[in-house]
Motif scaffolding. Sequence first.
Motif, mmCIF file in Angstrom:
data_model
loop_
_atom_site.group_PDB
_atom_site.id
_atom_site.type_symbol
_atom_site.label_atom_id
_atom_site.label_comp_id
_atom_site.label_asym_id
_atom_site.label_seq_id
_atom_site.Cartn_x
_atom_site.Cartn_y
_atom_site.Cartn_z
ATOM 1 N N PHE A 28 55.310 80.597 39.956
ATOM 2 C CA PHE A 28 55.719 81.401 41.102
ATOM 3 C C PHE A 28 54.496 81.852 41.878
ATOM 4 O O PHE A 28 53.400 81.947 41.354
ATOM 5 N N HIS A 29 54.695 82.094 43.157
ATOM 6 C CA HIS A 29 53.736 82.748 44.041
ATOM 7 C C HIS A 29 54.562 83.682 44.909
ATOM 8 O O HIS A 29 55.469 83.230 45.608
ATOM 9 N N ALA A 30 54.254 84.975 44.820
ATOM 10 C CA ALA A 30 55.012 85.968 45.571
ATOM 11 C C ALA A 30 54.074 86.759 46.472
ATOM 12 O O ALA A 30 52.894 86.949 46.155
ATOM 13 N N THR A 31 54.610 87.215 47.592
ATOM 14 C CA THR A 31 53.830 87.988 48.547
ATOM 15 C C THR A 31 54.536 89.305 48.843
ATOM 16 O O THR A 31 55.721 89.471 48.587
ATOM 17 N N GLY A 32 53.782 90.197 49.431
ATOM 18 C CA GLY A 32 54.302 91.512 49.764
ATOM 19 C C GLY A 32 53.898 92.507 48.700
ATOM 20 O O GLY A 32 53.551 92.145 47.586
ATOM 21 N N ILE B 39 54.547 99.423 38.406
ATOM 22 C CA ILE B 39 54.653 97.968 38.501
ATOM 23 C C ILE B 39 54.525 97.583 39.964
ATOM 24 O O ILE B 39 55.219 98.130 40.828
ATOM 25 N N ILE B 40 53.618 96.661 40.252
ATOM 26 C CA ILE B 40 53.493 96.140 41.609
ATOM 27 C C ILE B 40 54.531 95.036 41.780
ATOM 28 O O ILE B 40 54.531 94.058 41.034
ATOM 29 N N VAL B 41 55.412 95.228 42.725
ATOM 30 C CA VAL B 41 56.489 94.275 42.978
ATOM 31 C C VAL B 41 56.205 93.566 44.293
ATOM 32 O O VAL B 41 56.117 94.206 45.338
ATOM 33 N N SER B 42 56.060 92.265 44.230
ATOM 34 C CA SER B 42 55.962 91.449 45.436
ATOM 35 C C SER B 42 57.344 90.848 45.667
ATOM 36 O O SER B 42 57.782 89.988 44.899
ATOM 37 N N PRO B 43 58.064 91.304 46.690
ATOM 38 C CA PRO B 43 59.479 90.953 46.820
ATOM 39 C C PRO B 43 59.776 89.536 47.305
ATOM 40 O O PRO B 43 60.875 89.039 47.078
ATOM 41 N N HIS C 18 62.002 82.157 37.535
ATOM 42 C CA HIS C 18 61.576 82.998 36.406
ATOM 43 C C HIS C 18 60.876 84.269 36.870
ATOM 44 O O HIS C 18 60.554 85.130 36.056
ATOM 45 N N TYR C 19 60.631 84.406 38.177
ATOM 46 C CA TYR C 19 60.063 85.629 38.741
ATOM 47 C C TYR C 19 61.163 86.401 39.461
ATOM 48 O O TYR C 19 61.961 85.811 40.197
ATOM 49 N N SER C 20 61.189 87.716 39.266
ATOM 50 C CA SER C 20 62.150 88.567 39.948
ATOM 51 C C SER C 20 61.447 89.387 41.021
ATOM 52 O O SER C 20 60.578 90.212 40.696
ATOM 53 N N GLY C 21 61.828 89.178 42.272
ATOM 54 C CA GLY C 21 61.284 89.958 43.372
ATOM 55 C C GLY C 21 61.858 91.361 43.452
ATOM 56 O O GLY C 21 61.409 92.167 44.246
ATOM 57 N N GLY D 135 49.437 108.130 47.726
ATOM 58 C CA GLY D 135 49.505 107.688 49.111
ATOM 59 C C GLY D 135 48.856 106.348 49.371
ATOM 60 O O GLY D 135 48.307 106.111 50.433
ATOM 61 N N ILE D 136 48.922 105.432 48.425
ATOM 62 C CA ILE D 136 48.293 104.123 48.553
ATOM 63 C C ILE D 136 49.362 103.043 48.450
ATOM 64 O O ILE D 136 50.388 103.245 47.816
ATOM 65 N N ASN D 137 49.131 101.907 49.066
ATOM 66 C CA ASN D 137 50.047 100.777 49.007
ATOM 67 C C ASN D 137 49.313 99.524 48.564
ATOM 68 O O ASN D 137 48.164 99.316 48.936
ATOM 69 N N ALA D 138 50.001 98.695 47.769
ATOM 70 C CA ALA D 138 49.591 97.307 47.631
ATOM 71 C C ALA D 138 50.097 96.687 48.930
ATOM 72 O O ALA D 138 51.281 96.434 49.091
ATOM 73 N N TYR D 139 49.216 96.532 49.893
ATOM 74 C CA TYR D 139 49.559 96.319 51.296
ATOM 75 C C TYR D 139 50.429 95.076 51.483
ATOM 76 O O TYR D 139 50.042 93.966 51.140
#
Length: 142
Positions: free
Chosen positions: A14-18, A29-33, A42-45, A126-130
């Motif tokens: 998988f390769h996910a973005t966001g 948990i960092i979720v890339s949707p 096998h990856y859940s966004g 106040g931070i984001n995994a942009y």
Amino acid sequence: SADGEVTKPNHPAFHATGGTNLTNSSNIIIVSPTAVVNRGNHYSGSNGRFTAPVDGLYYHAFWGLLYPMASGVVNIYYSKNGNQYAHLVQGGADSNSHTSRSGCVLMEMSAGDYSELRINRNTYTGINAYGSQWNMMAFLVA
């Protein structure tokens, strides 16, 4: 092929973005949707989990921007079945508040094991995994 190339169209990958709006400070948990590649699904966004379909060695990687991050320290690591697997990146903020992070790890996984990318920010909020500049991936190596 006649030259020896082998394709594996069902190879788990998988390769996910966001990214994730990180509102709490510990072990988020960092979720890339958006999965741009998700062979085998096998990856859940929705929850950020990659679940191994077969026993094997899996390569995991992430890269992207933490924003805004003008102060504080973050720790980014992978977990396996909810437990810390590796401590990948620890670092402080960049002066311009655009802080890039990346890392990779090889993880032995049994069928049904799951991995998650986590961040621990201690007291900074106040931070984001942009969203437009965050990527993560995993695939079966052997």
